[in-house]
Design a protein around this motif. Sequence first.
Motif, PDB file in Angstrom:
ATOM      1  N   GLY A   1       0.815  -1.206   0.000  1.00 50.76           N
ATOM      2  CA  GLY A   1       0.000   0.000   0.000  1.00 50.76           C
ATOM      3  C   GLY A   1       0.848   1.254   0.000  1.00 50.76           C
ATOM      4  N   LYS A   2       0.245   2.342  -0.425  1.00 52.07           N
ATOM      5  CA  LYS A   2       0.927   3.641  -0.404  1.00 52.07           C
ATOM      6  C   LYS A   2       1.180   4.116   1.022  1.00 52.07           C
ATOM      7  CE  LYS A   2      -0.774   5.113  -4.860  1.00 52.07           C
ATOM      8  NZ  LYS A   2      -1.505   6.109  -5.633  1.00 52.07           N
ATOM      9  N   ASP A   3       0.584   3.433   1.986  1.00 52.80           N
ATOM     10  CA  ASP A   3       0.721   3.792   3.397  1.00 52.80           C
ATOM     11  C   ASP A   3       1.949   3.155   4.051  1.00 52.80           C
ATOM     12  OD1 ASP A   3      -0.136   1.174   3.359  1.00 52.80           O
ATOM     13  OD2 ASP A   3      -1.861   1.488   4.676  1.00 52.80           O
TER      14      ASP A   3
ATOM     15  N   TYR B   1       2.659  -0.178   4.189  1.00 52.97           N
ATOM     16  CA  TYR B   1       2.366  -1.491   4.750  1.00 52.97           C
ATOM     17  C   TYR B   1       2.338  -2.555   3.661  1.00 52.97           C
ATOM     18  CZ  TYR B   1       1.071   0.250   9.367  1.00 52.97           C
ATOM     19  OH  TYR B   1       1.097   0.805  10.615  1.00 52.97           O
TER      20      TYR B   1
ATOM     21  N   TYR C   1       0.352  -5.808   2.678  1.00 54.28           N
ATOM     22  CA  TYR C   1      -0.929  -6.460   2.923  1.00 54.28           C
ATOM     23  C   TYR C   1      -0.865  -7.860   2.337  1.00 54.28           C
ATOM     24  CZ  TYR C   1      -2.798  -1.895   4.152  1.00 54.28           C
ATOM     25  OH  TYR C   1      -3.027  -0.697   4.763  1.00 54.28           O
TER      26      TYR C   1
ATOM     27  N   LYS D   1      -1.830  -6.949   7.725  1.00 53.28           N
ATOM     28  CA  LYS D   1      -0.898  -5.923   7.271  1.00 53.28           C
ATOM     29  C   LYS D   1       0.240  -5.808   8.260  1.00 53.28           C
ATOM     30  CE  LYS D   1      -2.758  -1.665   9.296  1.00 53.28           C
ATOM     31  NZ  LYS D   1      -3.247  -0.323   8.993  1.00 53.28           N
TER      32      LYS D   1
END
Length: 104
Positions: A67-69, A71, A73, A100
């Motif tokens: 993810g762009k965050d 993390y 997944y 995640k």
Amino acid sequence: MSDATLSVKVQMVAETGICHGMIADAKGNIYLSDSPDHAIQYVTPDGKVHFLVKDERLIWPDYFGIGKDGYLYFSCSQMNRLPKYNNGEDKVEYPFRVYKVKLP
């Protein structure tokens, strides 16, 4: 390109355990499942292998997304718990889950 020409371009990156899925991040780390250890490992660009996470809930991790965050997944298919591997008995734990973990 011939098979012989192509084969000399193949390089061993690292030795790991049983893997059912992998993905790479923008930093060049390669994340891969490690089903026997209930874990996710990663290989750094310099070829070193590290554990990202180990947890008994990680039963046959295999599908990955980043993810762009920041993390990773992933889901765990529990393939080894299907009836065809357990004398007809379904040992899958429902519901399926998505996990995640923060990337290094």
